[in-house]
Scaffold this motif. Structure first.
Motif, PDB file in Angstrom:
ATOM      1  N   ALA A  47      49.952 -29.365  49.535  1.00 42.70           N
ATOM      2  CA  ALA A  47      49.405 -28.335  49.811  1.00 42.70           C
ATOM      3  C   ALA A  47      48.092 -28.227  49.249  1.00 42.70           C
ATOM      4  CB  ALA A  47      50.297 -27.107  49.295  1.00 42.70           C
ATOM      5  N   ALA A  48      47.662 -28.840  48.265  1.00 44.66           N
ATOM      6  CA  ALA A  48      46.442 -29.089  47.648  1.00 44.66           C
ATOM      7  C   ALA A  48      45.629 -30.048  48.770  1.00 44.66           C
ATOM      8  CB  ALA A  48      46.548 -29.733  46.368  1.00 44.66           C
ATOM      9  N   ALA A  49      46.311 -30.801  49.322  1.00 39.83           N
ATOM     10  CA  ALA A  49      45.192 -31.799  50.100  1.00 39.83           C
ATOM     11  C   ALA A  49      45.085 -31.093  51.488  1.00 39.83           C
ATOM     12  CB  ALA A  49      46.445 -33.041  50.679  1.00 39.83           C
ATOM     13  N   PHE A  50      45.915 -30.202  51.805  1.00 38.23           N
ATOM     14  CA  PHE A  50      45.676 -29.392  52.923  1.00 38.23           C
ATOM     15  C   PHE A  50      44.336 -28.663  52.894  1.00 38.23           C
ATOM     16  CE2 PHE A  50      46.046 -25.787  56.056  1.00 38.23           C
ATOM     17  CZ  PHE A  50      46.397 -26.361  57.046  1.00 38.23           C
ATOM     18  N   GLY A  51      44.249 -28.062  51.723  1.00 42.23           N
ATOM     19  CA  GLY A  51      42.873 -27.569  51.489  1.00 42.23           C
ATOM     20  C   GLY A  51      42.458 -25.824  51.736  1.00 42.23           C
ATOM     21  N   ALA A  52      43.755 -25.160  51.948  1.00 43.17           N
ATOM     22  CA  ALA A  52      43.527 -23.698  52.168  1.00 43.17           C
ATOM     23  C   ALA A  52      43.023 -23.095  50.884  1.00 43.17           C
ATOM     24  CB  ALA A  52      44.851 -23.098  52.633  1.00 43.17           C
ATOM     25  N   PRO A  53      42.438 -21.878  51.056  1.00 48.52           N
ATOM     26  CA  PRO A  53      41.888 -21.413  49.824  1.00 48.52           C
ATOM     27  C   PRO A  53      43.250 -20.969  48.615  1.00 48.52           C
ATOM     28  CG  PRO A  53      40.904 -20.083  51.411  1.00 48.52           C
ATOM     29  CD  PRO A  53      41.849 -21.151  52.225  1.00 48.52           C
ATOM     30  N   TYR A  54      44.118 -20.667  49.134  1.00 45.47           N
ATOM     31  CA  TYR A  54      45.401 -20.323  48.476  1.00 45.47           C
ATOM     32  C   TYR A  54      46.797 -21.299  48.846  1.00 45.47           C
ATOM     33  CZ  TYR A  54      42.855 -16.359  46.961  1.00 45.47           C
ATOM     34  OH  TYR A  54      41.998 -15.251  46.641  1.00 45.47           O
ATOM     35  N   ARG A  81      39.013 -26.895  44.968  1.00 45.16           N
ATOM     36  CA  ARG A  81      40.459 -26.891  45.041  1.00 45.16           C
ATOM     37  C   ARG A  81      41.371 -25.730  45.321  1.00 45.16           C
ATOM     38  NH1 ARG A  81      41.558 -29.309  39.400  1.00 45.16           N
ATOM     39  NH2 ARG A  81      39.578 -30.218  39.822  1.00 45.16           N
ATOM     40  N   THR A  82      42.665 -25.939  45.945  1.00 45.20           N
ATOM     41  CA  THR A  82      43.506 -24.897  46.197  1.00 45.20           C
ATOM     42  C   THR A  82      43.931 -24.217  45.010  1.00 45.20           C
ATOM     43  OG1 THR A  82      43.975 -25.771  48.288  1.00 45.20           O
ATOM     44  CG2 THR A  82      45.567 -24.429  47.288  1.00 45.20           C
ATOM     45  N   ARG A  83      43.943 -22.766  45.195  1.00 40.87           N
ATOM     46  CA  ARG A  83      44.499 -22.171  43.870  1.00 40.87           C
ATOM     47  C   ARG A  83      46.049 -21.819  44.171  1.00 40.87           C
ATOM     48  NH1 ARG A  83      42.334 -16.132  42.139  1.00 40.87           N
ATOM     49  NH2 ARG A  83      43.647 -15.819  40.369  1.00 40.87           N
ATOM     50  N   HIS A  84      46.584 -22.583  43.461  1.00 43.29           N
ATOM     51  CA  HIS A  84      48.108 -22.275  43.247  1.00 43.29           C
ATOM     52  C   HIS A  84      48.589 -20.987  42.904  1.00 43.29           C
ATOM     53  CE1 HIS A  84      49.019 -26.380  44.831  1.00 43.29           C
ATOM     54  NE2 HIS A  84      48.163 -26.857  43.997  1.00 43.29           N
ATOM     55  N   ILE A  86      40.092 -23.690  58.754  1.00 45.20           N
ATOM     56  CA  ILE A  86      40.896 -24.353  57.620  1.00 45.20           C
ATOM     57  C   ILE A  86      42.130 -24.966  58.279  1.00 45.20           C
ATOM     58  CG2 ILE A  86      42.464 -23.555  55.751  1.00 45.20           C
ATOM     59  CD1 ILE A  86      39.418 -23.610  55.085  1.00 45.20           C
ATOM     60  N   GLY A  87      42.626 -24.196  59.345  1.00 47.79           N
ATOM     61  CA  GLY A  87      43.902 -25.024  60.092  1.00 47.79           C
ATOM     62  C   GLY A  87      43.605 -26.222  60.470  1.00 47.79           C
ATOM     63  N   ARG A  88      42.505 -26.510  61.198  1.00 46.84           N
ATOM     64  CA  ARG A  88      42.056 -27.606  61.804  1.00 46.84           C
ATOM     65  C   ARG A  88      41.571 -28.791  61.003  1.00 46.84           C
ATOM     66  NH1 ARG A  88      41.722 -31.733  63.358  1.00 46.84           N
ATOM     67  NH2 ARG A  88      40.801 -32.849  64.809  1.00 46.84           N
ATOM     68  N   ARG A  89      40.914 -28.526  59.678  1.00 46.63           N
ATOM     69  CA  ARG A  89      40.562 -29.092  58.788  1.00 46.63           C
ATOM     70  C   ARG A  89      41.949 -29.613  57.875  1.00 46.63           C
ATOM     71  NH1 ARG A  89      37.149 -27.570  53.338  1.00 46.63           N
ATOM     72  NH2 ARG A  89      39.033 -26.619  52.953  1.00 46.63           N
ATOM     73  N   PRO A 133      41.008 -36.367  51.761  1.00 43.45           N
ATOM     74  CA  PRO A 133      40.940 -34.870  52.114  1.00 43.45           C
ATOM     75  C   PRO A 133      39.758 -34.066  51.782  1.00 43.45           C
ATOM     76  CG  PRO A 133      43.321 -35.613  51.437  1.00 43.45           C
ATOM     77  CD  PRO A 133      42.194 -36.647  51.001  1.00 43.45           C
ATOM     78  N   GLU A 134      39.439 -33.254  52.537  1.00 38.54           N
ATOM     79  CA  GLU A 134      38.242 -32.277  52.171  1.00 38.54           C
ATOM     80  C   GLU A 134      38.596 -30.849  51.698  1.00 38.54           C
ATOM     81  OE1 GLU A 134      35.484 -32.434  55.485  1.00 38.54           O
ATOM     82  OE2 GLU A 134      35.921 -34.499  55.872  1.00 38.54           O
ATOM     83  N   THR A 135      38.471 -30.573  50.653  1.00 34.49           N
ATOM     84  CA  THR A 135      39.007 -29.243  50.080  1.00 34.49           C
ATOM     85  C   THR A 135      38.117 -28.325  49.543  1.00 34.49           C
ATOM     86  OG1 THR A 135      39.564 -30.433  47.951  1.00 34.49           O
ATOM     87  CG2 THR A 135      41.248 -30.651  49.658  1.00 34.49           C
TER      88      THR A 135
END
Length: 349
Positions: A182-189, A260-263, A231-234, A250-252
């Motif tokens: 999930a952190a690698a995917f790189g969505a805001p949350y 980074r993504t906020r868990h 965000i989805g394409r990246r 990964p570009e996050t």
């Protein structure tokens, strides 16, 4: 349950002409039988694109499980058109429009049987169309995967903060692997959640097979979210990088400058605000906004009833709005807001 599990062992009725072990790029269809009044031997064609090269891991990307959720199908289709087999070490299975009848109808439910396919896994090859398709995914496609990214949005039910999501997994090792993905995917949350009608979802099938399972929520309100598509394409590129299927890191970085993504997590019923009666819901916050317990979440109005005062709803938890109200008119029992809070590893038993 015994009937469902017995059905899983039966061969799928859906036929696919793709050789998943062949190197290179293949694009074709899985053909599901659908007898109709005007076509006794009719089929439904479900698009599949496979890119394979070398012996690396297999990444499964699915979109259009619900037909009124658009960002994932767009992101996966763009990847399918541009991914160079020579740059791949492994296999990428792309299904941008899983539930093609729903995709073409712009509906959450499958129009041919009125089922939500994401509530009928592991499916049944002798059941309705949705059950047959669920069985094909679980018994034919999933066993090939090392990681599954099932791309969703809030459709027309809600709007959503741009996020990946995952179930809370008791196995700490698998939980850490999933959170790393999930952190690698790189969505805001990234939202870790549990206790929400999940046993019959695609995500649960993936987990039962010991495969890394990641979902997304990349918008809603029945429109295409521009930032959700980006965000989805990246994110799908980032997953391929994270798994070593393509090169690069990964570009996050986020638009607000976060790196980074906020868990986050949604772990108990207090996170949800429900409408106690049907009416028009007037919300007070957009997704991604910080709220506090006791703050007004909105009002349910009864405009058809003369001089009936609206009902005031309040949040029961501090946090950030993950899902916000979708259509203005709500029914009794509909969720109108879901609050997520910062993740910690404590979880109810």
């Amino acid at each position: 349950m015994g009937i469902i599990m017995e059905a899983v062992s039966v061969k799928s009725r859906i036929v696919c002409n793709i050789d998943f072990e062949k190197d290179g790029r293949q694009a074709g269809y899985a053909r599901a039988p659908l007898s109709r009044n005007n076509s006794g031997w009719g089929t439904v064609e479900i698009p599949i694109i496979v890119v394979k090269n070398g012996n690396g891991p297999t990444v499964l990307l699915t979109g259009g499980v619900h037909g009124n959720e658009y960002e994932g199908p767009i992101a996966i289709s763009r990847l399918a058109q541009s991914l160079d087999p020579g740059a791949v070490n492994g296999r990428v299975i792309m299904m941008p429009a899983v539930n093609i009848p729903a995709v073409l109808a712009d509906t959450r439910l499958t129009p041919v049987d009125n089922w939500d396919i994401n509530r009928c896994f592991p499916g049944n090859p002798k059941g309705t169309f949705s059950q047959m398709l669920a069985h094909f995914l679980d018994s034919v496609i999933l066993p090939m995967a090392d990681i599954s990214v099932d791309m969703h949005t809030a459709g027309t039910s809600f709007d959503s903060a741009l996020s990946t999501n995952m179930h809370y997994l008791p196995d700490a090792t698998m939980r850490e692997k999933t959170m790393a993905a999930a952190a690698a995917f790189g969505a805001p949350y990234n939202v870790v959640f549990g206790g929400v009608d999940e046993s019959s979802t695609f995500t649960s099938c993936v987990e039962r097979r010991g495969i890394i399972s990641l979902g997304t929520e990349l918008g809603g309100w029945g429109r295409v979210n521009i930032e959700g598509v980006r965000i989805g394409r990246r994110g799908v590129d980032n997953i391929l990088k994270h798994m070593g299927v393509i090169g690069g890191a990964p570009e996050t970085e986020q638009k607000d400058g976060a790196t980074r993504t906020r868990h986050m997590m949604v772990r108990d019923p207090a996170s949800y605000t429900f409408a106690p009666r049907g009416g028009l819901f007037e919300p007070t916050h957009y997704v991604g906004e910080e709220v506090q317990a006791g703050e007004v979440a909105g009002w349910v109005h009864f405009i058809e009833d003369v001089d009936t005062a609206p009902i005031e709803l309040r949040y029961a938890k501090d946090g950030v709005i993950w899902f916000g109200a979708g259509p203005g008119r709500v029914a009794r029992g509909d969720a109108v807001a879901i609050v997520m809070e910062d993740y910690d590893d404590r979880w109810p038993s």
